[in-house]
Write an enzyme that holds these catalytic residues in place. Structure first.
Site, short mmCIF file in Angstrom:
data_model
loop_
_atom_site.label_atom_id
_atom_site.label_comp_id
_atom_site.label_asym_id
_atom_site.label_seq_id
_atom_site.Cartn_x
_atom_site.Cartn_y
_atom_site.Cartn_z
N LYS A 54 0.84 -1.20 0.00
CA LYS A 54 0.00 0.00 0.00
C LYS A 54 0.88 1.25 0.00
CE LYS A 54 -3.75 -2.54 2.15
NZ LYS A 54 -4.47 -2.93 3.38
N GLN A 98 -4.45 -1.35 9.55
CA GLN A 98 -4.31 -2.69 8.98
C GLN A 98 -4.80 -3.74 9.98
OE1 GLN A 98 -3.20 -3.50 5.77
NE2 GLN A 98 -3.87 -5.55 6.35
N ASP A 121 -10.88 2.67 3.82
CA ASP A 121 -11.12 1.23 3.68
C ASP A 121 -12.60 0.94 3.44
OD1 ASP A 121 -8.95 -0.48 3.68
OD2 ASP A 121 -8.66 -0.36 5.86
#
Ligand code: NAD
Length: 284
Positions: A54, A98, A121
């Site tokens: 990412k 995460q 997200d």
């Protein structure tokens, strides 16, 4: 029949190029680059790889990624305080935490504490709710990435019988909502589903997100179906594979995604797009 392989990696690269030029246009008009706070708690090897990918994608497109690598025994209250600070920071456009998080931290509460306008997200109940009522804003990266991938090879989704295997909050559930939004007739299968095989056998579109290597056999697939494999499983040999037995499924399907090189890169590219979108939606 041998299926056409959907090259998610190539489609994602194209997306990244487009995002990069949109960001360059912003910079040329005197605006700032988007910025993404990437929070990694502990040193889970798989999470570290995802986070590295990412961050590399951010670099590629010109998103400023700010790393928060935190110790695994961090207190929940400390993580809350960081999220609060990032929520209030005008220079931060996206906040990514995460998963998985260590057991002392309630992941659900952490997600709920992220400002929904910075929830790149697309996991916050507000953003899932908006998708559920057909007014999506920030959409969960993997399911939305799948839709973008299918659109980019001109697959018409309207009217398809779609079967999603897996109903997790982050993947399976929003995937089913995305397909419903796209006009599919959707069935969600999960660990309590009585007869997975017969559900798969009547599907025009199968989306696998169970995290079980070899769960879906090639001979279950309806000839001519579309098969999207979200699963990422590491075998004892170290090889990465999906949930679908790719070799046998590709002889029956019309379209199929590989693992790796299918959905994974689309997830990352969609995260980049969401970060840019989050900034634009806040009028910056
Ligand atoms: P999860 O463990 O939270 O959920 C798994 C789901 O699969 C559950 O809903 C469960 O009911 C269902 N399931 C398990 N065994 C089953 C069975 N035998 N039959 C039917 N359903 C079954 O996992 P998750 O976070 O949703 O992730 C799923 C997979 O997708 C994992 O392999 C994960 O690594 C992968 N993933 C990939 C990407 C990507 O970008 N490609 C992104 C996120 C997750």
């Amino acid at each position: 029949m041998s299926a056409q392989i959907i090259n998610g990696k190539a489609i994602a690269e194209e997306m990244l190029d487009q995002i990069k030029s949109r960001i360059n246009q912003r910079l040329n008009s005197g605006k700032r680059a988007p910025s993404l706070a990437v929070i990694l708690v502990g040193a889970d090897p798989a999470s570290s790889i995802y986070v590295r990918n990412k961050r590399l994608a951010c670099e590629k497109v010109g998103i400023n990624s700010i790393a928060y690598d935190l110790v695994s025994d961090i207190k929940e209250s400390e993580l809350f305080a960081l999220i609060q600070k990032l929520n209030e920071d005008e220079t931060i456009d996206g906040i990514l935490v995460q998963s998985p998080l260590p057991s002392q931290i309630d992941e659900k509460l952490i997600i709920e504490n992220i400002n929904p306008t910075k929830d790149v997200d697309g996991f916050h109940p507000y953003n899932i709710g908006r998708l559920a009522i057909r007014q999506p804003t920030l959409r969960s990266c993997t399911p939305f990435g799948v839709i973008k991938m299918l659109n980019s090879v001109n697959i018409e989704l309207k009217g398809l019988d779609a079967v999603v295997v897996g109903v997790s909050n982050h993947v399976g559930r929003p995937m089913a909502l995305e397909l419903l939004l796209a006009g599919c007739t959707v069935t969600s299968c999960h660990r309590h589903t009585k007869d997975l095989q017969s559900n798969i056998a009547r599907a025009d579109l199968v989306v696998a997100a169970a995290g079980k290597a070899g769960l879906i056999k090639g001979e279950w697939i309806k000839p001519g179906a579309i098969v999207v494999d979200i699963g990422i499983n590491r075998l004892d040999s170290g090889k990465i594979c999906g949930d679908v037995d790719f070799e046998s499924a590709k002889d029956r399907a019309a379209w199929i995604t590989p693992v790796p090189g299918g959905v994974g890169p689309m997830t990352v590219a969609t995260l980049m797009e969401n970060t840019l979108l989050a900034m634009e939606l806040r009028g910056i």
